[in-house]
Design a protein around this motif. Structure first.
Motif, PDB file in Angstrom:
ATOM      1  N   ILE A   1       0.597  -0.945  -0.377  1.00 14.40           N
ATOM      2  CA  ILE A   1       0.233  -0.338  -0.025  1.00 14.40           C
ATOM      3  C   ILE A   1       1.055   1.063  -0.215  1.00 14.40           C
ATOM      4  N   ARG A   2       0.733   2.137  -1.144  1.00 12.19           N
ATOM      5  CA  ARG A   2       1.137   3.105  -0.717  1.00 12.19           C
ATOM      6  C   ARG A   2       0.761   4.742  -0.655  1.00 12.19           C
TER       7      ARG A   2
ATOM      8  N   THR B   1      -1.421   6.708  11.225  1.00 10.91           N
ATOM      9  CA  THR B   1      -2.149   5.537  12.044  1.00 10.91           C
ATOM     10  C   THR B   1      -2.950   4.885  11.694  1.00 10.91           C
ATOM     11  N   THR B   2      -5.048   5.114  11.226  1.00 15.41           N
ATOM     12  CA  THR B   2      -5.564   4.476  10.872  1.00 15.41           C
ATOM     13  C   THR B   2      -5.250   3.973   9.447  1.00 15.41           C
ATOM     14  N   ILE B   3      -4.330   4.753   8.361  1.00 13.05           N
ATOM     15  CA  ILE B   3      -3.998   3.703   7.216  1.00 13.05           C
ATOM     16  C   ILE B   3      -2.956   2.560   8.021  1.00 13.05           C
ATOM     17  N   HIS B   4      -2.237   2.771   8.798  1.00 17.30           N
ATOM     18  CA  HIS B   4      -1.050   1.794   8.807  1.00 17.30           C
ATOM     19  C   HIS B   4      -1.901   0.853   9.577  1.00 17.30           C
ATOM     20  N   ALA B   5      -2.945   0.848  10.420  1.00 15.48           N
ATOM     21  CA  ALA B   5      -4.043   0.001  11.446  1.00 15.48           C
ATOM     22  C   ALA B   5      -4.770  -0.974  10.052  1.00 15.48           C
ATOM     23  N   ALA B   6      -4.765  -0.690   8.837  1.00  7.71           N
ATOM     24  CA  ALA B   6      -5.543  -1.176   7.916  1.00  7.71           C
ATOM     25  C   ALA B   6      -4.711  -2.074   7.355  1.00  7.71           C
TER      26      ALA B   6
ATOM     27  N   SER C   1      -8.701  -3.721  14.975  1.00  8.43           N
ATOM     28  CA  SER C   1      -9.993  -3.707  15.122  1.00  8.43           C
ATOM     29  C   SER C   1     -10.074  -1.728  14.442  1.00  8.43           C
ATOM     30  N   LYS C   2      -9.402  -0.987  14.322  1.00 11.36           N
ATOM     31  CA  LYS C   2     -10.024   0.377  13.773  1.00 11.36           C
ATOM     32  C   LYS C   2      -9.685  -0.034  11.987  1.00 11.36           C
TER      33      LYS C   2
END
Length: 503
Positions: free
Chosen positions: A244-245, A266-271, A468-469
């Motif tokens: 993912i970029r 951090t939301t993108i990273h968590a995904a 979970s996020k």
């Protein structure tokens, strides 16, 4: 006859970006700001010729980004031969949506009387809600194949040219299978609707990510020749191993310094961590501000893991060395636990260069400040004593410099070997110092704000919470060859001219 003198103005000053919402009688401005750049639209000089008192207003509805362009000026230059005022409408048309040129009364009426505003929700899926400064925010994510996602992105793409240096607006008329590779993350503030028919959402920023295939052979399988159809007739990109970029990342100036960029990243990273088909998160040509945000976020994520495993530099990697005969090279694995770090990097899906940055910063922070350059350590004496320094923290600092130099030299070896010997040594030392100074700034900013190392149970809980996020169904690992850390006798073959390299 009019002359050209005094007819040019600064485009950055002339352009006003405003976010509007319904008011009692007409739309009211929630926030207003000037762009950082206008050279993609008005040229490298960022000058507009032919107007006095020029104001170019780019308005956006706070919830659905309905755009509008309004131009006003006091005087316009009358053409003299081939010299004429810049055609502003023709200049702006490639960068904004056609609907932007509606007349002002119609636009204001559309804002005031939008029948869909009250029930508006950001397109895509709800991902995360959070609070900052007693205000509520939400992050939503959706595929660019979704027409509603694409509509809002198209409306706000002019902001890429105005706020992201060298940024390029996305082509959204591509085939559906290409659009499905893109995910758009929107950050919205939940506000009190100003009128009974107004929306409760106000845009804060957005990011786009692109999914692309990454060849990843299963090392446990023996390669075999197959007669299967290639390429397969039907391929689901969401099921293939991928990177993912992050391509675009923008928080509006009116919402800066409130932590929204960190929440979004951090939301993108968590995904990515939650998606088993994603092997790595990368960033396309980050600027210095994003580098700092990313370093801080990744450091806060990885530090508890490093502490839990007692990751640190071995101050005596040579062991019982001989004064008469010493090894020229020290395996990196004698300095740091390379296998463990490889597994940590893989589990957190951070690309190698970024992981090296965070690891170097962490290892530097484990050395007491009095034994680092920032604390006034005697570097000249250390370079004489080298790995024989009496204090183990001095030895750790010596080996930290060698480890960092190794990475910089390997990354830029082709360029550096073109320099004269003394130039290489000088530039490499200067670059290591620049890198260290950058790390010190981040470490100082984080001092006192980081929690203690969690227990194994707490670490697992945190990892599950992060996963979970991630949005449901959201979208190299290669084994490096053995590295060696060179001693100072060999370090004269190393160098690096630039400041901290970007990925």
């Amino acid at each position: 006859m009019a002359t050209e003198a005094g007819w040019s103005c600064d485009a950055n000053d002339a352009v006003h970006v405003t976010i509007v919402q319904p008011g009692e009688k007409k739309p009211k401005t929630l926030s207003a700001f000037h762009p950082q750049f206008t050279y993609p639209i008005f040229g490298d000089d960022e000058q507009i010729f032919g107007y006095k008192g020029l104001i170019i207003r780019l308005r956006f509805a706070a919830h659905d980004l309905r755009p509008h362009v309004h131009i006003s000026y006091d005087e316009k230059f009358k053409p003299v031969g081939d010299t004429a005022a810049l055609d502003l409408l023709a200049t702006l048309k490639p960068f904004v949506q056609p609907e932007s040129f509606a007349n002002l009364p119609d636009y204001e009426k559309a804002i005031q009387e939008d029948p869909d505003a009250k029930d508006f929700k950001p397109p895509g899926q709800f991902v995360l809600g959070y609070e900052a400064d007693d205000r509520k925010y939400e992050i939503w994510a959706g595929s660019l194949g979704n027409p509603d996602v694409r509509k809002i992105l198209d409306r706000m793409q002019v902001l890429v040219s105005l706020f992201i240096e060298a940024g390029t607006p996305l082509e959204t008329d591509d085939p559906e299978w290409t659009l499905d590779r893109w995910t758009v993350y929107f950050v919205y503030e939940k506000v009190t609707p100003p009128t009974p028919t107004a929306s409760a959402y106000s845009i804060v920023g957005y990011a786009t990510t692109y999914r692309y295939w990454y060849y990843h052979r299963n090392q446990s399988e023996t390669p075999t020749v197959k007669n299967d159809e290639f390429p397969p007739s039907e391929v689901d990109i969401a099921e293939l191993p991928s990177r993912i970029r992050i391509a675009q990342f923008l928080i509006l100036p009116s919402h800066h310094r409130a932590g929204h960029g960190t929440h979004l990243y951090t939301t993108i990273h968590a995904a990515c961590i939650a998606d088993p088909t994603v092997l790595e998160l990368t960033v396309e040509d980050p600027n210095e501000q994003f580098d700092a945000l990313r370093d801080t976020a990744d450091y806060c994520l990885l530090r508890p893991e490093f502490l839990r495993h007692n990751v640190n530099l071995n101050p005596d990697p040579l062991g019982a060395y001989s004064e008469k005969k010493r090894p020229r090279n020290v395996p990196t694995s004698a300095l740091i636990p390379t296998k463990l770090l490889h597994d940590i990097r893989k589990s957190f899906k951070i690309e190698p260069t970024q992981f090296a940055h965070v690891l170097e910063m962490y290892l530097l922070g484990q050395i007491p400040k009095s034994h680092r350059l920032a604390g006034g350590t005697n570097l000249a004496r250390l370079l004489i004593k080298k790995y024989k320094a009496d204090n183990e923290n001095d030895r750790r600092y010596y080996w930290w410099r060698m480890l960092t130099k190794q990475r910089l030299f390997k990354k830029h070896k082709e360029l550096l070997t073109e320099l004269e010997l003394m130039d290489r040594v000088e530039k490499l030392d200067a670059t290591v110092q620049n890198v260290e100074e950058g790390y010190e700034i981040t470490l100082e900013a984080l001092e006192g704000r980081l929690p203690e190392v969690p227990t194994d149970e707490e670490a697992e809980e945190n990892a599950n919470e992060q996963a979970s996020k991630a949005p449901t169904g959201s979208r190299d690992q290669r084994v490096k060859r053995k590295l060696t850390v060179m001693e100072d006798d060999d370090e004269e073959d190393e160098s690096e001219a630039a400041k901290r390299p970007k990925i």
